[in-house]
Design a protein around this motif. Sequence first.
Motif, PDB file in Angstrom:
ATOM      1  N   UNK A 153       0.823  -1.207   0.000  1.00  0.00           N
ATOM      2  CA  UNK A 153       0.000   0.000   0.000  1.00  0.00           C
ATOM      3  C   UNK A 153       0.859   1.260   0.000  1.00  0.00           C
ATOM      4  N   UNK A 154       1.953   1.237   0.733  1.00  0.00           N
ATOM      5  CA  UNK A 154       2.853   2.391   0.760  1.00  0.00           C
ATOM      6  C   UNK A 154       3.467   2.616  -0.624  1.00  0.00           C
ATOM      7  N   UNK A 155       3.892   1.539  -1.285  1.00  0.00           N
ATOM      8  CA  UNK A 155       4.464   1.659  -2.635  1.00  0.00           C
ATOM      9  C   UNK A 155       3.419   2.227  -3.596  1.00  0.00           C
ATOM     10  N   UNK A 156       2.187   1.736  -3.507  1.00  0.00           N
ATOM     11  CA  UNK A 156       1.128   2.251  -4.373  1.00  0.00           C
ATOM     12  C   UNK A 156       0.858   3.730  -4.100  1.00  0.00           C
ATOM     13  N   UNK A 157       0.812   4.111  -2.837  1.00  0.00           N
ATOM     14  CA  UNK A 157       0.512   5.504  -2.490  1.00  0.00           C
ATOM     15  C   UNK A 157       1.635   6.446  -2.917  1.00  0.00           C
ATOM     16  N   UNK A 158       2.881   6.036  -2.692  1.00  0.00           N
ATOM     17  CA  UNK A 158       4.016   6.893  -3.047  1.00  0.00           C
ATOM     18  C   UNK A 158       4.095   7.092  -4.565  1.00  0.00           C
ATOM     19  N   UNK A 159       3.852   6.023  -5.318  1.00  0.00           N
ATOM     20  CA  UNK A 159       3.940   6.109  -6.775  1.00  0.00           C
ATOM     21  C   UNK A 159       2.660   6.599  -7.437  1.00  0.00           C
ATOM     22  N   UNK A 160       1.571   6.679  -6.673  1.00  0.00           N
ATOM     23  CA  UNK A 160       0.311   7.154  -7.230  1.00  0.00           C
ATOM     24  C   UNK A 160      -0.374   6.145  -8.137  1.00  0.00           C
TER      25      UNK A 160
END
Length: 121
Positions: free
Chosen positions: A51-58
Amino acid sequence: MKTFKIIDCWVSVVLITFFTTMALINGTAFTINNQVFYGYFAVGGWQVISMIVHAVNGWFTNRRTGARYIYHWIVVIALVTFPAGSFFILLFTAPFMAVGYTALCCRETWYIMHRPLSLLK
């Protein structure tokens, strides 16, 4: 992004399957053993990192009404209220949330990411 999404989906499926199998082999359905807690933290940890990777990369988070956006907020609220007692709520809802998040990731990987190619035909 596509490689990460495929790895993310398969790692979640393998972790959920592995820890569910180990919990059923090593204990009865009515006792909570260490395998269940290891599974909670392994699957939950992997999905929080995802989820953090998805949020950071948009990735898939630009729509404020999308399933991923709503799911992210549910998890953030659950993690913030964890010390205040949401631990007991998450004890029962975490398996459903993990399967739901895995389904969301697999749907994004195999349906949404392949959609532009199908529009060209």
